[in-house]
Design a protein around this motif. Structure first.
Motif, PDB file in Angstrom:
ATOM      1  N   HIS A 122     -13.788   3.665  -6.397  1.00 53.42           N
ATOM      2  CA  HIS A 122     -14.236   2.624  -6.752  1.00 53.42           C
ATOM      3  C   HIS A 122     -13.008   1.861  -6.473  1.00 53.42           C
ATOM      4  CE1 HIS A 122     -17.861   4.085  -8.542  1.00 53.42           C
ATOM      5  NE2 HIS A 122     -16.813   5.406  -8.852  1.00 53.42           N
ATOM      6  N   SER A 123     -11.988   1.694  -5.225  1.00 46.08           N
ATOM      7  CA  SER A 123     -11.401   0.779  -5.356  1.00 46.08           C
ATOM      8  C   SER A 123     -11.674   0.033  -3.628  1.00 46.08           C
ATOM      9  CB  SER A 123      -9.247   1.771  -5.095  1.00 46.08           C
ATOM     10  OG  SER A 123      -9.921   2.523  -6.070  1.00 46.08           O
ATOM     11  N   ARG A 124     -12.190  -1.523  -3.869  1.00 49.87           N
ATOM     12  CA  ARG A 124     -12.896  -1.983  -2.559  1.00 49.87           C
ATOM     13  C   ARG A 124     -10.831  -2.895  -1.830  1.00 49.87           C
ATOM     14  NH1 ARG A 124     -16.569  -3.245   0.003  1.00 49.87           N
ATOM     15  NH2 ARG A 124     -16.966  -5.023   1.324  1.00 49.87           N
ATOM     16  N   LEU A 125     -10.836  -2.596  -1.267  1.00 52.42           N
ATOM     17  CA  LEU A 125      -8.957  -3.305  -0.495  1.00 52.42           C
ATOM     18  C   LEU A 125     -10.491  -4.719  -0.439  1.00 52.42           C
ATOM     19  CD1 LEU A 125      -6.168  -3.098   0.197  1.00 52.42           C
ATOM     20  CD2 LEU A 125      -7.388  -3.204   2.457  1.00 52.42           C
ATOM     21  N   ASP A 126      -9.348  -5.896  -1.515  1.00 56.43           N
ATOM     22  CA  ASP A 126      -9.935  -7.466  -0.756  1.00 56.43           C
ATOM     23  C   ASP A 126      -8.705  -8.256   0.037  1.00 56.43           C
ATOM     24  OD1 ASP A 126      -8.701  -7.880  -2.954  1.00 56.43           O
ATOM     25  OD2 ASP A 126     -10.862  -8.222  -4.067  1.00 56.43           O
ATOM     26  N   ALA A 127      -7.014  -7.544  -0.329  1.00 56.69           N
ATOM     27  CA  ALA A 127      -6.057  -8.540  -0.107  1.00 56.69           C
ATOM     28  C   ALA A 127      -5.185  -7.565   0.634  1.00 56.69           C
ATOM     29  CB  ALA A 127      -5.998  -9.354  -1.181  1.00 56.69           C
ATOM     30  N   LEU A 128      -4.194  -7.677   1.083  1.00 53.89           N
ATOM     31  CA  LEU A 128      -2.471  -7.060   1.751  1.00 53.89           C
ATOM     32  C   LEU A 128      -2.061  -7.988   2.487  1.00 53.89           C
ATOM     33  CD1 LEU A 128      -2.076  -6.288   4.876  1.00 53.89           C
ATOM     34  CD2 LEU A 128      -4.548  -5.357   5.058  1.00 53.89           C
ATOM     35  N   GLU A 129      -0.343  -7.689   1.442  1.00 53.89           N
ATOM     36  CA  GLU A 129       0.894  -8.440   2.029  1.00 53.89           C
ATOM     37  C   GLU A 129       1.550  -7.632   2.544  1.00 53.89           C
ATOM     38  OE1 GLU A 129       1.595 -10.162  -1.853  1.00 53.89           O
ATOM     39  OE2 GLU A 129      -0.229 -11.884  -2.045  1.00 53.89           O
ATOM     40  N   GLN A 130       2.486  -8.044   3.520  1.00 58.67           N
ATOM     41  CA  GLN A 130       3.598  -7.335   4.223  1.00 58.67           C
ATOM     42  C   GLN A 130       4.897  -7.616   4.368  1.00 58.67           C
ATOM     43  OE1 GLN A 130       2.699  -5.015   7.300  1.00 58.67           O
ATOM     44  NE2 GLN A 130       1.110  -6.313   8.027  1.00 58.67           N
ATOM     45  N   ASP A 131       6.360  -6.821   3.610  1.00 56.82           N
ATOM     46  CA  ASP A 131       7.170  -7.466   3.913  1.00 56.82           C
ATOM     47  C   ASP A 131       7.968  -6.704   4.359  1.00 56.82           C
ATOM     48  OD1 ASP A 131       8.305  -5.527   2.000  1.00 56.82           O
ATOM     49  OD2 ASP A 131       7.321  -6.903   0.598  1.00 56.82           O
ATOM     50  N   GLY A 132       9.542  -6.425   4.988  1.00 60.23           N
ATOM     51  CA  GLY A 132      10.066  -5.845   5.116  1.00 60.23           C
ATOM     52  C   GLY A 132       9.803  -3.957   4.857  1.00 60.23           C
ATOM     53  N   SER A 133      10.146  -4.471   3.585  1.00 59.97           N
ATOM     54  CA  SER A 133      10.104  -3.030   3.066  1.00 59.97           C
ATOM     55  C   SER A 133       9.141  -2.187   2.884  1.00 59.97           C
ATOM     56  CB  SER A 133      11.355  -3.267   1.503  1.00 59.97           C
ATOM     57  OG  SER A 133      10.297  -3.481   0.507  1.00 59.97           O
ATOM     58  N   ARG A 140     -10.137  -4.683  -5.683  1.00 54.02           N
ATOM     59  CA  ARG A 140     -11.558  -4.813  -7.034  1.00 54.02           C
ATOM     60  C   ARG A 140     -11.809  -3.774  -6.783  1.00 54.02           C
ATOM     61  NH1 ARG A 140     -13.685  -8.250  -3.018  1.00 54.02           N
ATOM     62  NH2 ARG A 140     -15.964  -7.361  -2.499  1.00 54.02           N
ATOM     63  N   GLY A 141     -12.935  -3.390  -8.520  1.00 50.84           N
ATOM     64  CA  GLY A 141     -13.558  -2.479  -8.993  1.00 50.84           C
ATOM     65  C   GLY A 141     -13.558  -2.087 -10.311  1.00 50.84           C
TER      66      GLY A 141
END
Length: 534
Positions: A122-133, A140-141
Motif C-alpha cells: 500500500h505504498s504508492r509513489l508520488d514524489a522523488l528527490e535526488q542528491d549526491g548521495s 502515500r497510503g
C-alpha cells in the motif's frame, strides 16, 4: 549505505530485489497494491531457458514445480505441418511457460526467505528527490512515508510513475497486435508441445492461432485479432474455442474453460533509462510482445544486468561508465528486438499479394515467427553486448572461443580450487567476476596436485590482485577453447574476454574495464534504510 528502492512488486521488481540480495545488497520494494495477485490462468509468462534458470537460482521454486517446459514446437499452415522442433538440452533448451500468479508467488516466497528485502505494501509513489548521495522517495497510503535509498529503480509498469516523475518520454506504437486469449483444460493431439497454426482451414477463427501447454492438462490459446477492431464478446470467444478444438481434434472434444481475455500489445521504448541515481526496468522502460517476443523475459534480463552494477556501486563505489552501461547495453538490445519485430510485421501481417505465392515464402514466414516464440534469432535469442562501454581494448593476448565477446557463456562443468564441482551458471550473480582456466585432465587428478601445478599458482596470484572481486574456476573443456585458455566472465554471465594463457597485465586491464574504471569519490554510508511518517 541505504538500501536500493525498487518501485513495483511485479516479476521484474521482485527479480531485481532477489538479484540484489544475491549480491549482498538490501532493498525496499514499494508495492502499490496488496501483497497478493489474483489467479488468472490466461495470464501467463514465457521465460527463455536462461532467464528461467536465473529465477530458479534466485530461489523461485514455482519455476520447477508449476512451470511447463515444452517438449517441442509445431508450425502448421492450412492443413500442412511446416516444421517441428524438438527441444534437447543445451543445444536447444526449452522455454518455460508458467502462470504469472504462480511466478509471483514463487518470487514472493523467495523474497521472504532472503532477509535482505523489505516489501512495503500500500505504498504508492508520488514524489522523488535526488542528491549526491542518494534518493528520497515519498509514498502515500495508510501512512504517508518518506523513504531514503542509495538508488531507485522504477519497475512499475507501462504507466510508470517513476518515468513520469523523471520526465522521460515513452514514444512508440499503440495496439501493434491484439489477441483473444483463453485458458482451458483439454486434450490436444500434441501433448506437451506448442503449436502455431497460420491460416487454419476453419477461417472463422481468424488467420492465426497459437496453443501453448501449461501443467495439469491446461493450455493457453491465443487468436490473432485485427489491430483495431470491435470488442470480442464472451459468446464469440467461446465460439472460437469450439471451432478451433473441433478442427484440431476431428470433432468437439471435452474442455473446461478456465479463463478468457483480450490482450493488446504495444511497442514503446523510453528515451532514457537512467537519470542520475534513478533507473527504469521492465515495462517502465519498454513494451514489446508482437510476433512472439516476450516482455517479462526482457524485463528479467534488465534486472540481471542492472543488479551487479548497482551492487558494485553499493559495495565499492562505481564510475558513471559502469552505471551508464546499463542503458547502453539493455536499451540497445531491446531497441534491436523492437526493430526486428517491426520489420517483420509488414511481412507477416501484410495483405499478401504476389509474395504469398513466392517459393519458400510460407517457410520463411514460419521461421520468423518460430524464432520469436522459441527464443532464436533477432526476435528472441539472448542478447550479446559486443560494443559495450565495459568491453576491454583488444590485446594481442586475446583469443577466440566458441562464445563471441559480449555473449552469454556456455554452461560448462567447473571446479573451484577447494574441489567443489558445479555448473558455471550456478557461480553467477555473487557480486564478483569469474576467471575460468581451461585445463583438460584436471577432473581425473587429485586436487592437491593440480591446484599447485603448472599455471595455477600464477593465475591464482593474478586473480587475487585484480581491481575487483573475482572467483577462480577450472573447466576441463569449453567450446572452441584450447588448453590454458583463460576466460573472464561478468557476474551476469556475459564473456568479457578470452586470453591465450595467463596474462596478468591484460587480465587486470580487462577486469578494470568491466567495472567501468576506478569508482568516483566515495559516498557517505549509513547502516539502514530510514523511513519516517509525515
Amino acid at each position: 549505505m541505504d538500501p536500493v528502492i525498487v518501485v513495483g512488486a511485479g516479476p521484474v521488481g521482485l527479480v531485481l530485489s532477489l538479484a540484489l540480495a544475491a549480491h549482498g545488497v538490501p532493498s525496499v520494494v514499494l508495492d502499490e497494491g496488496e501483497d497478493k495477485d489474483e489467479p488468472r490462468p490466461a495470464r501467463t509468462v514465457v521465460l527463455r531457458a536462461d532467464t528461467a534458470a536465473l529465477a530458479e537460482r534466485l530461489g523461485c521454486a514455482t519455476i520447477r514445480d508449476e512451470g511447463a517446459r515444452w517438449a517441442g514446437w509445431r508450425s502448421l499452415r492450412r492443413k500442412q505441418e511446416l516444421r517441428r522442433v524438438a527441444f534437447h538440452g543445451e543445444d536447444l533448451p526449452a522455454p518455460v511457460h508458467i502462470p504469472q500468479h504462480a511466478l509471483l508467488r514463487g518470487l514472493r516466497d523467495a523474497v521472504d526467505a532472503t532477509g535482505l528485502v523489505r516489501v512495503a505494501g500500500h505504498s504508492r509513489l508520488d514524489a522523488l528527490e535526488q542528491d549526491g548521495s542518494g534518493v528520497t522517495a515519498h509514498t502515500r497510503g495508510p501512512e504517508a512515508t518518506w523513504w531514503r535509498g542509495s538508488f531507485l529503480v522504477g519497475c512499475d509498469g507501462a504507466r510508470s510513475t517513476v518515468r513520469k516523475l523523471l520526465g522521460i518520454r515513452f514514444p512508440g506504437r499503440t495496439a501493434v497486435e491484439r489477441h483473444a486469449v483463453a485458458a482451458l483444460r483439454t486434450e490436444l493431439p500434441w501433448p506437451g508441445e506448442g503449436v502455431l497454426h497460420r491460416l487454419p482451414p476453419w477461417r472463422a477463427v481468424g488467420d492465426e492461432v497459437t496453443a501453448r501447454p501449461l501443467p495439469d492438462g491446461v493450455w493457453r490459446l491465443d487468436w490473432l485479432l485485427p489491430a483495431r477492431g470491435e470488442l470480442v464478446t464472451p459468446d464469440a470467444l467461446v465460439s472460437r474455442v469450439r471451432d478451433t478444438l473441433a478442427g484440431w481434434c476431428d470433432g468437439p472434444p471435452q474442455y473446461d474453460l478456465l479463463d478468457t481475455g483480450v490482450h493488446t500489445l504495444h511497442h514503446r521504448l523510453a528515451r532514457r533509462w537512467r537519470v542520475d541515481r534513478a533507473f527504469l526496468a521492465g515495462d517502465a522502460a519498454h513494451l514489446l510482445g508482437a510476433v512472439g517476443t516476450q516482455g517479462v523475459d526482457e524485463g528479467v534480463r534488465d534486472a540481471d544486468n542492472l543488479a551487479w552494477k548497482l551492487a558494485q556501486a553499493w559495495h565499492h563505489g562505481a564510475s558513471d561508465t559502469l552505471l551508464d552501461s546499463y542503458q547502453a547495453e539493455r536499451r540497445t538490445a531491446v531497441a534491436a528486438r523492437l526493430r526486428a519485430a517491426d520489420q517483420s510485421l509488414p511481412i507477416l501481417r501484410g495483405s499478401g499479394g504476389l509474395r504469398t505465392y513466392l517459393p519458400g515464402a510460407a517457410r520463411g514466414h514460419d521461421t520468423l515467427l518460430t524464432d520469436g516464440h522459441l527464443g532464436l534469432g533477432a526476435l528472441g535469442a539472448p542478447p550479446a553486448y559486443p560494443h559495450s562501454p565495459l568491453a576491454p581494448r583488444h590485446a594481442e593476448s586475446h583469443t577466440a572461443v566458441g562464445t563471441p565477446v559480449g555473449a552469454p557463456v556456455a554452461d560448462v562443468a567447473v571446479t573451484t580450487p577447494d574441489g567443489t564441482t558445479a555448473r558455471l551458471r550456478d557461480r553467477l550473480g555473487r557480486a564478483r567476476l569469474l576467471v575460468v582456466l581451461i585445463a583438460p585432465g584436471t577432473g581425473v587428478w587429485d586436487r592437491r596436485h593440480w591446484v599447485t601445478a603448472g599455471v595455477m599458482p600464477r593465475l591464482a596470484s593474478t586473480v587475487s590482485e585484480l581491481p575487483t572481486r573475482a572467483e577462480l574456476l577450472v573447466a576441463e573443456s569449453y567450446p572452441g577453447a584450447s588448453a590454458h585458455t583463460v576466460l573472464l566472465v561478468r557476474p551476469d554471465g556475459h564473456l568479457v574476454a578470452a586470453f591465450g594463457g595467463v596474462r596478468p597485465a591484460e587480465l587486470h586491464a580487462a577486469a578494470d574495464a568491466v567495472r567501468g574504471g576506478a569508482p568516483g569519490a566515495s559516498e557517505a554510508r549509513s547502516e539502514h534504510a530510514t523511513a519516517r511518517s509525515d
